[in-house]
Design a protein around this motif. Structure first.
Motif, PDB file in Angstrom:
ATOM      1  N   ALA A 143       0.812  -1.214   0.000  1.00 19.61           N
ATOM      2  CA  ALA A 143       0.000   0.000   0.000  1.00 19.61           C
ATOM      3  C   ALA A 143       0.845   1.264   0.000  1.00 19.61           C
ATOM      4  CB  ALA A 143      -0.944  -0.003   1.213  1.00 19.61           C
ATOM      5  N   GLY A 144       2.058   1.185   0.533  1.00 22.25           N
ATOM      6  CA  GLY A 144       2.895   2.372   0.602  1.00 22.25           C
ATOM      7  C   GLY A 144       3.833   2.552  -0.578  1.00 22.25           C
ATOM      8  N   ASP A 145       3.731   1.669  -1.574  1.00 20.03           N
ATOM      9  CA  ASP A 145       4.680   1.696  -2.682  1.00 20.03           C
ATOM     10  C   ASP A 145       4.218   2.485  -3.892  1.00 20.03           C
ATOM     11  OD1 ASP A 145       6.527   0.211  -1.307  1.00 20.03           O
ATOM     12  OD2 ASP A 145       5.915  -1.709  -2.168  1.00 20.03           O
ATOM     13  N   TYR A 146       3.031   3.052  -3.827  1.00 23.75           N
ATOM     14  CA  TYR A 146       2.530   3.863  -4.952  1.00 23.75           C
ATOM     15  C   TYR A 146       3.064   5.281  -4.787  1.00 23.75           C
ATOM     16  CZ  TYR A 146      -0.602  -0.125  -5.442  1.00 23.75           C
ATOM     17  OH  TYR A 146      -1.098  -1.398  -5.588  1.00 23.75           O
ATOM     18  N   PHE A 165     -10.609   6.825   2.256  1.00 26.19           N
ATOM     19  CA  PHE A 165      -9.694   7.929   1.997  1.00 26.19           C
ATOM     20  C   PHE A 165      -8.271   7.380   1.931  1.00 26.19           C
ATOM     21  CE2 PHE A 165     -13.180   9.890   4.499  1.00 26.19           C
ATOM     22  CZ  PHE A 165     -13.624  10.817   3.563  1.00 26.19           C
ATOM     23  N   PRO A 166      -7.354   8.116   1.326  1.00 29.01           N
ATOM     24  CA  PRO A 166      -5.952   7.663   1.318  1.00 29.01           C
ATOM     25  C   PRO A 166      -5.457   7.383   2.736  1.00 29.01           C
ATOM     26  CG  PRO A 166      -6.240   9.518  -0.170  1.00 29.01           C
ATOM     27  CD  PRO A 166      -7.528   9.381   0.571  1.00 29.01           C
ATOM     28  N   ARG A 167      -4.800   6.234   2.883  1.00 28.92           N
ATOM     29  CA  ARG A 167      -4.194   5.795   4.153  1.00 28.92           C
ATOM     30  C   ARG A 167      -5.238   5.460   5.226  1.00 28.92           C
ATOM     31  NH1 ARG A 167      -1.265   9.438   1.613  1.00 28.92           N
ATOM     32  NH2 ARG A 167      -2.545  11.135   2.407  1.00 28.92           N
ATOM     33  N   TRP A 168      -6.481   5.319   4.839  1.00 32.05           N
ATOM     34  CA  TRP A 168      -7.558   5.025   5.793  1.00 32.05           C
ATOM     35  C   TRP A 168      -8.067   3.603   5.547  1.00 32.05           C
ATOM     36  CZ3 TRP A 168      -9.312   6.588  10.203  1.00 32.05           C
ATOM     37  CH2 TRP A 168     -10.608   6.264  10.632  1.00 32.05           C
TER      38      TRP A 168
END
Length: 217
Positions: free
Chosen positions: A3-6, A27-30
């Motif tokens: 999830a953090g690689d985009y 939402f992003p990161r949610w």
């Protein structure tokens, strides 16, 4: 890809399966937990798991229940948790990656709907909240306190005051009983700061004597 690689919009796919669901905000990161039981969406999860693991959450806006009208802006999430139940359901968690505008809905053979997403309007979603203009915690807490009091609700104020501002904003957007149109306004707010300002306006609308239509500094 986790999830953090985009890092940029070109890392995101050109075709996206969408899941219309009213009131479920991503939402992003949610994180958004989902209980999947309809066959078409079980199929969607199967395909996502064997591919990009991305699903686009969009709000259903009424119309035919089998094929509802959908909002033109949603948020893509990556499946970061997955389990199966004895009765054939999937329990998954989507972690938000980035929002998208629907450039086109595709004519597909799959039982679930697919779109061509336009990621560019929300490219800023790929930037950590620590690197963007943050909203005022003081203004948000002031509006929240008045909202909680007028609605005779309970809040864990120590948790509220200690939560990272992005977590707090997203939790309130997801948890408050706003209408579908109000929730869509929160999804479409271009930045975290704008989302918080929209949230403050919605909270104030329920408090007598507040001019929620005024401008915010």
């Amino acid at each position: 890809m986790s999830a953090g690689d985009y890092r940029k919009t070109s890392d995101l796919p050109g075709t996206l399966a969408v899941f219309p669901l009213p009131g479920a905000l991503l939402f992003p990161r949610w994180p958004l937990p989902l209980n999947i039981f309809e066959p078409r969406y079980l199929n969607m999860v199967d395909d996502a798991m064997s591919g990009t693991r991305l699903i686009g959450m969009v709000q259903a806006m009424g119309g035919d229940k089998a094929r509802p009208d959908i909002a033109m802006v949603g948020c893509a999430g990556r499946i970061t948790s997955y389990s199966e139940t004895d009765d054939g359901r999937y329990l998954i968690t989507l972690t938000g990656i980035a929002r998208f505008a629907i450039a086109q809905e595709l004519d597909v053979m799959t039982p679930y709907r697919q779109v061509t997403p336009d990621w560019e309007p929300f490219a800023g979603d790929l930037v950590s909240a620590t690197n963007v203009s943050l909203p005022s915690r003081e203004k948000l807490l002031g509006a929240l306190r008045a909202y909680v009091e007028i609605n005779q609700m309970h809040a864990d104020w120590s948790a509220v005051e200690e939560a990272p501002i992005e977590t707090l904003v997203n939790a309130l957007c997801s948890g408050c009983p706003f209408t579908t149109m109000e929730k869509q306004a929160l999804i479409e707010a271009p930045t975290l700061k704008a989302r918080a300002e929209t949230l403050i306006t919605l909270l104030k609308m329920d408090v007598p004597g507040n001019d929620a239509g005024g401008t915010m500094q």
